[in-house]
Scaffold this motif. Sequence first.
Motif, mmCIF file in Angstrom:
data_model
loop_
_atom_site.group_PDB
_atom_site.id
_atom_site.type_symbol
_atom_site.label_atom_id
_atom_site.label_comp_id
_atom_site.label_asym_id
_atom_site.label_seq_id
_atom_site.Cartn_x
_atom_site.Cartn_y
_atom_site.Cartn_z
ATOM 1 N N VAL A 9 43.120 21.650 -31.079
ATOM 2 C CA VAL A 9 42.436 22.562 -30.169
ATOM 3 C C VAL A 9 42.481 23.924 -30.853
ATOM 4 N N THR A 10 41.306 24.519 -31.073
ATOM 5 C CA THR A 10 41.249 25.748 -31.848
ATOM 6 C C THR A 10 40.298 26.774 -31.235
ATOM 7 N N THR A 11 40.525 28.031 -31.565
ATOM 8 C CA THR A 11 39.583 29.092 -31.224
ATOM 9 C C THR A 11 38.776 29.479 -32.463
ATOM 10 N N ASN A 12 38.993 28.781 -33.558
ATOM 11 C CA ASN A 12 38.273 29.017 -34.800
ATOM 12 C C ASN A 12 36.812 28.616 -34.604
ATOM 13 N N GLN A 13 35.869 29.542 -34.824
ATOM 14 C CA GLN A 13 34.447 29.275 -34.602
ATOM 15 C C GLN A 13 33.657 29.033 -35.879
ATOM 16 N N ASP A 14 34.280 29.144 -37.026
ATOM 17 C CA ASP A 14 33.514 29.058 -38.265
ATOM 18 C C ASP A 14 33.512 27.671 -38.913
ATOM 19 N N ALA A 15 33.945 26.662 -38.193
ATOM 20 C CA ALA A 15 33.857 25.257 -38.617
ATOM 21 C C ALA A 15 34.709 24.900 -39.836
ATOM 22 N N GLN A 16 35.707 25.696 -40.154
ATOM 23 C CA GLN A 16 36.538 25.398 -41.311
ATOM 24 C C GLN A 16 37.377 24.127 -41.127
ATOM 25 N N PHE A 17 37.751 23.810 -39.898
ATOM 26 C CA PHE A 17 38.535 22.599 -39.665
ATOM 27 C C PHE A 17 37.761 21.339 -40.042
ATOM 28 N N TYR A 18 36.436 21.396 -39.952
ATOM 29 C CA TYR A 18 35.618 20.221 -40.276
ATOM 30 C C TYR A 18 35.674 19.847 -41.750
ATOM 31 N N ARG A 19 36.101 20.773 -42.562
ATOM 32 C CA ARG A 19 36.226 20.482 -43.992
ATOM 33 C C ARG A 19 37.358 19.499 -44.259
ATOM 34 N N VAL A 20 38.320 19.431 -43.325
ATOM 35 C CA VAL A 20 39.526 18.636 -43.548
ATOM 36 C C VAL A 20 39.721 17.533 -42.507
ATOM 37 N N PHE A 21 39.363 17.817 -41.243
ATOM 38 C CA PHE A 21 39.655 16.891 -40.156
ATOM 39 C C PHE A 21 38.378 16.302 -39.557
ATOM 40 N N PRO A 22 38.444 15.099 -38.996
ATOM 41 C CA PRO A 22 37.277 14.475 -38.361
ATOM 42 C C PRO A 22 36.842 15.244 -37.112
ATOM 43 N N GLU A 23 35.530 15.354 -36.923
ATOM 44 C CA GLU A 23 34.967 16.120 -35.806
ATOM 45 C C GLU A 23 35.446 15.618 -34.450
ATOM 46 N N LEU A 25 38.223 14.743 -33.556
ATOM 47 C CA LEU A 25 39.610 15.118 -33.278
ATOM 48 C C LEU A 25 39.771 16.628 -33.138
ATOM 49 N N ILE A 26 38.647 17.342 -32.927
ATOM 50 C CA ILE A 26 38.678 18.799 -32.835
ATOM 51 C C ILE A 26 37.942 19.266 -31.576
ATOM 52 N N THR A 27 38.553 20.193 -30.840
ATOM 53 C CA THR A 27 37.883 20.870 -29.738
ATOM 54 C C THR A 27 37.870 22.358 -30.051
ATOM 55 N N ARG A 28 36.703 22.954 -29.961
ATOM 56 C CA ARG A 28 36.542 24.385 -30.217
ATOM 57 C C ARG A 28 36.352 25.074 -28.866
ATOM 58 N N LEU A 29 37.374 25.737 -28.383
ATOM 59 C CA LEU A 29 37.331 26.348 -27.052
ATOM 60 C C LEU A 29 36.289 27.460 -26.935
ATOM 61 N N GLN A 30 36.012 28.160 -28.020
ATOM 62 C CA GLN A 30 35.091 29.283 -27.961
ATOM 63 C C GLN A 30 33.742 28.965 -28.604
ATOM 64 N N GLY A 31 33.433 27.708 -28.760
ATOM 65 C CA GLY A 31 32.140 27.340 -29.321
ATOM 66 C C GLY A 31 32.152 27.246 -30.835
ATOM 67 N N ASP A 32 30.963 27.282 -31.385
ATOM 68 C CA ASP A 32 30.767 27.070 -32.811
ATOM 69 C C ASP A 32 29.568 27.898 -33.251
ATOM 70 N N TRP A 33 29.749 28.770 -34.201
ATOM 71 C CA TRP A 33 28.687 29.668 -34.644
ATOM 72 C C TRP A 33 27.519 28.948 -35.290
ATOM 73 N N ARG A 34 27.660 27.664 -35.559
ATOM 74 C CA ARG A 34 26.565 26.913 -36.196
ATOM 75 C C ARG A 34 25.472 26.520 -35.208
ATOM 76 N N TYR A 35 25.680 26.821 -33.930
ATOM 77 C CA TYR A 35 24.738 26.379 -32.902
ATOM 78 C C TYR A 35 24.343 27.526 -31.969
ATOM 79 N N PHE A 36 23.104 27.477 -31.514
ATOM 80 C CA PHE A 36 22.648 28.361 -30.439
ATOM 81 C C PHE A 36 22.685 27.572 -29.143
ATOM 82 N N GLN A 37 22.860 28.292 -28.043
ATOM 83 C CA GLN A 37 22.862 27.691 -26.715
ATOM 84 C C GLN A 37 22.311 28.730 -25.745
#
Length: 80
Positions: A9-23, A25-37
């Motif tokens: 569970v992370t507040t990291n929004q720049d998707a760096q965890f995806y470089r190492v861990f499977p998607e 197994l990750i929750t981004r509490l503050q969203g993800d800068w790669r997407y508009f909503q």
Amino acid sequence: MKGKNYYIVTTNQDAQFYRVFPENLITRLQGDWRYFQCKECCHDAIYYNKDMVMELNDKIVNDCLPEAYIPRCPVCVILV
């Protein structure tokens, strides 16, 4: 973490965890800068924005993006 049971569970929004861990197994509490909503939450869809952001970079004038180019929700037409 190999061989261990974990979930990130992370507040990291720049998707760096995806470089190492499977998607899955990750929750981004503050969203993800790669997407508009839609900021009005008129629907649940999110939109991958890399191509649009690259195009918009060329439209910046004096450190500002002209209002005509600001992305809008395709459903309610509110600024995203």
